[in-house]
Design a protein around this motif. Structure first.
Motif, PDB file in Angstrom:
ATOM      1  N   ILE A  76       0.823  -1.203   0.000  1.00 52.61           N
ATOM      2  CA  ILE A  76       0.000   0.000   0.000  1.00 52.61           C
ATOM      3  C   ILE A  76       0.861   1.259   0.000  1.00 52.61           C
ATOM      4  O   ILE A  76       0.533   2.257  -0.654  1.00 52.61           O
ATOM      5  N   LEU A  77       1.985   1.222   0.697  1.00 52.68           N
ATOM      6  CA  LEU A  77       2.831   2.414   0.768  1.00 52.68           C
ATOM      7  C   LEU A  77       3.638   2.636  -0.503  1.00 52.68           C
ATOM      8  O   LEU A  77       3.743   3.773  -0.981  1.00 52.68           O
ATOM      9  N   VAL A  78       4.224   1.581  -1.063  1.00 53.81           N
ATOM     10  CA  VAL A  78       5.147   1.775  -2.193  1.00 53.81           C
ATOM     11  C   VAL A  78       4.773   0.982  -3.436  1.00 53.81           C
ATOM     12  O   VAL A  78       5.495   1.043  -4.441  1.00 53.81           O
ATOM     13  N   VAL A 124      -7.434  -7.192  -2.164  1.00 57.18           N
ATOM     14  CA  VAL A 124      -8.528  -6.774  -1.284  1.00 57.18           C
ATOM     15  C   VAL A 124      -8.550  -5.259  -1.162  1.00 57.18           C
ATOM     16  O   VAL A 124      -9.616  -4.619  -1.233  1.00 57.18           O
ATOM     17  N   PHE A 125      -7.389  -4.663  -0.981  1.00 52.98           N
ATOM     18  CA  PHE A 125      -7.285  -3.208  -0.836  1.00 52.98           C
ATOM     19  C   PHE A 125      -7.850  -2.492  -2.059  1.00 52.98           C
ATOM     20  O   PHE A 125      -8.690  -1.590  -1.936  1.00 52.98           O
ATOM     21  N   ARG A 126      -7.410  -2.867  -3.248  1.00 52.88           N
ATOM     22  CA  ARG A 126      -7.874  -2.180  -4.460  1.00 52.88           C
ATOM     23  C   ARG A 126      -9.364  -2.392  -4.676  1.00 52.88           C
ATOM     24  O   ARG A 126     -10.078  -1.474  -5.099  1.00 52.88           O
ATOM     25  N   GLY A 127      -9.852  -3.596  -4.388  1.00 51.49           N
ATOM     26  CA  GLY A 127     -11.280  -3.839  -4.542  1.00 51.49           C
ATOM     27  C   GLY A 127     -12.117  -2.963  -3.626  1.00 51.49           C
ATOM     28  O   GLY A 127     -13.140  -2.390  -4.054  1.00 51.49           O
ATOM     29  N   LEU A 128     -11.703  -2.817  -2.387  1.00 51.29           N
ATOM     30  CA  LEU A 128     -12.457  -1.996  -1.444  1.00 51.29           C
ATOM     31  C   LEU A 128     -12.346  -0.510  -1.760  1.00 51.29           C
ATOM     32  O   LEU A 128     -13.321   0.241  -1.615  1.00 51.29           O
ATOM     33  N   VAL A 129     -11.182  -0.070  -2.191  1.00 51.46           N
ATOM     34  CA  VAL A 129     -11.011   1.347  -2.534  1.00 51.46           C
ATOM     35  C   VAL A 129     -11.954   1.745  -3.659  1.00 51.46           C
ATOM     36  O   VAL A 129     -12.489   2.864  -3.683  1.00 51.46           O
ATOM     37  N   LYS A 130     -12.182   0.835  -4.605  1.00 50.03           N
ATOM     38  CA  LYS A 130     -13.099   1.127  -5.706  1.00 50.03           C
ATOM     39  C   LYS A 130     -14.545   1.181  -5.237  1.00 50.03           C
ATOM     40  O   LYS A 130     -15.368   1.904  -5.815  1.00 50.03           O
ATOM     41  N   VAL A 209       1.905   7.829  -0.558  1.00 50.88           N
ATOM     42  CA  VAL A 209       1.238   6.540  -0.365  1.00 50.88           C
ATOM     43  C   VAL A 209       0.765   6.042  -1.727  1.00 50.88           C
ATOM     44  O   VAL A 209      -0.138   6.621  -2.329  1.00 50.88           O
ATOM     45  N   HIS A 210       1.377   4.976  -2.208  1.00 49.72           N
ATOM     46  CA  HIS A 210       1.048   4.460  -3.540  1.00 49.72           C
ATOM     47  C   HIS A 210      -0.454   4.175  -3.668  1.00 49.72           C
ATOM     48  O   HIS A 210      -1.069   4.507  -4.687  1.00 49.72           O
ATOM     49  N   GLY A 211      -1.035   3.575  -2.646  1.00 51.51           N
ATOM     50  CA  GLY A 211      -2.445   3.222  -2.721  1.00 51.51           C
ATOM     51  C   GLY A 211      -3.396   4.399  -2.632  1.00 51.51           C
ATOM     52  O   GLY A 211      -4.595   4.236  -2.845  1.00 51.51           O
ATOM     53  N   ALA A 212      -2.877   5.589  -2.323  1.00 52.50           N
ATOM     54  CA  ALA A 212      -3.732   6.778  -2.212  1.00 52.50           C
ATOM     55  C   ALA A 212      -3.439   7.786  -3.308  1.00 52.50           C
ATOM     56  O   ALA A 212      -3.896   8.932  -3.224  1.00 52.50           O
ATOM     57  N   ARG A 213      -2.682   7.406  -4.320  1.00 58.29           N
ATOM     58  CA  ARG A 213      -2.391   8.342  -5.391  1.00 58.29           C
ATOM     59  C   ARG A 213      -3.668   8.759  -6.106  1.00 58.29           C
ATOM     60  O   ARG A 213      -4.520   7.934  -6.413  1.00 58.29           O
TER      61      ARG A 213
END
Length: 353
Positions: A76-78, A124-130, A209-213
């Motif tokens: 998630i960070l990088v 899981v992270f990307r699915g939930l963020v969407k 934060v890569h996952g929050a770009r």
């Protein structure tokens, strides 16, 4: 969840090593797209931070402890490709310098703790963020869920490898139930640490934060006692966060890692971790062999010939953080420079007639 030598037989260990090498090779190429001049040194810092936090075993049940695996946090960070490399660097340093995790089992550990955790957590992270609203809180919630599920997934992966090449005759159902059960509890700790760390970085530098770009909180104005979104101003060109130096974040993170490994680790739980406890209870460890680096000056996270336990462990932790950040940063700068070289070559290439 560091698997020692002797849990898994040679053929499966070799196969896992080949799979791990392939995953690292793919990740080296993928990381070229994720890393830039700002994030390359930060990726080395993430590896060092994971090393430090892994020294902090926390109690999860009677006589059992757990520690961060780090795949979710790194991804998630990088980024997921860089995340696999971060955890792999940590595992390499632990195995070579501290005799933690068997050398013949390095491939098994990379598959379980680097590849499986990153793939499951980031999916899981990307699915939930969407699905969730576009907000910083959603990123933190998704990070919590991804980290939580990644740990029992790694436990399940170990069970699969044990089914294929376990060196002891223990019923598979017992291994699976015990491993997944205790690692669900460990996953809660993993999720809390991951969400807290991601949330802290987002609060000060969401651009790192890569996952929050692409995530941006709209400017708020108070109108009639209520907060409302400010109207967009297309003609204005606000100074981007990307222009800010990453040095304060890097220094703060390094100091935190050194403090955790050098001081806080002394107060970590001394109980065996989830895998060690299950192995002892179920008899998986009957054929475990001594680590090849058992006589290392830093074996078992203590400095040889330093009698004071607090000082010995603290020095070992500081050395480990320093070595990990140095090796990790070197790896990620090399990857980044390779990308620059590729881009330069592509831009100067003469199109074929």
């Amino acid at each position: 969840m560091h698997v020692p030598d002797g849990f898994i037989d040679a053929p499966v260990s070799i196969a896992a090593g080949v799979a791990a090498a392939g995953a690292v090779a793919v990740s080296l190429r993928g990381a070229r797209r994720e890393l830039d001049e700002r994030t390359a040194p930060l990726a080395g810092l993430v590896a060092a931070f994971i090393f430090a936090v892994q020294m902090l075993n926390f109690p999860v049940a009677a006589g059992t402890s757990g520690h961060l695996l780090g795949g979710a946090l790194a991804a998630i960070l990088v980024g997921p490709y860089t995340g696999v490399l971060c955890v792999s660097v940590v595992l390499l340093m632990q195995g070579v310098l501290f005799a933690d995790g068997g050398l013949t089992a390095l491939g098994v550990n990379v598959v379980n703790m680097a590849v499986v955790t990153v793939v499951v957590a980031y999916a899981v992270f990307r699915g939930l963020v969407k699905l969730l609203p576009d907000s910083r809180r959603s990123v933190t919630v998704a990070a919590f869920a991804g980290a939580l599920l990644s740990v029992p997934a790694a436990a399940g992966a170990f069970t699969l490898l044990y089914a294929l090449g376990g060196t002891t005759d223990v019923p598979l159902g017992q291994v699976f139930g015990a491993m997944v059960g205790v690692h669900v509890l460990i996953g809660l700790g993993e999720a809390a640490i991951t969400a807290a760390t991601v949330g802290a970085v987002i609060a000060v530098r969401p651009d790192l934060v890569h996952g929050a770009r692409g995530l941006s909180a709209p400017l708020k104005l108070r109108v009639g006692g209520e907060l409302v979104d400010a109207p967009a101003a297309p003609t204005a060109a606000p100074v981007g966060l990307a222009a800010r130096s990453t040095k304060p974040v890097w220094i703060t993170g390094l100091v935190a890692a050194l403090a955790l490994a050098g001081f806080v680790s002394f107060y970590a739980s001394a109980s065996p971790d989830g895998l060690e406890k299950v192995a002892a209870d179920k008899g998986i460890d009957q054929k475990v062999t001594e680590h090849a680096n058992a006589d290392s000056p830093l074996a078992d996270y203590s400095v040889k010939d330093v009698s004071d336990a607090r000082l010995s462990g603290g020095l070992a932790g500081v050395i480990g953080v320093g070595a990990t950040v140095a090796v990790g940063t070197g790896v990620f700068w090399t990857v980044r420079r390779r990308r620059n070289a590729d881009l330069t070559a592509a831009s100067t290439a003469v199109p074929a007639a």
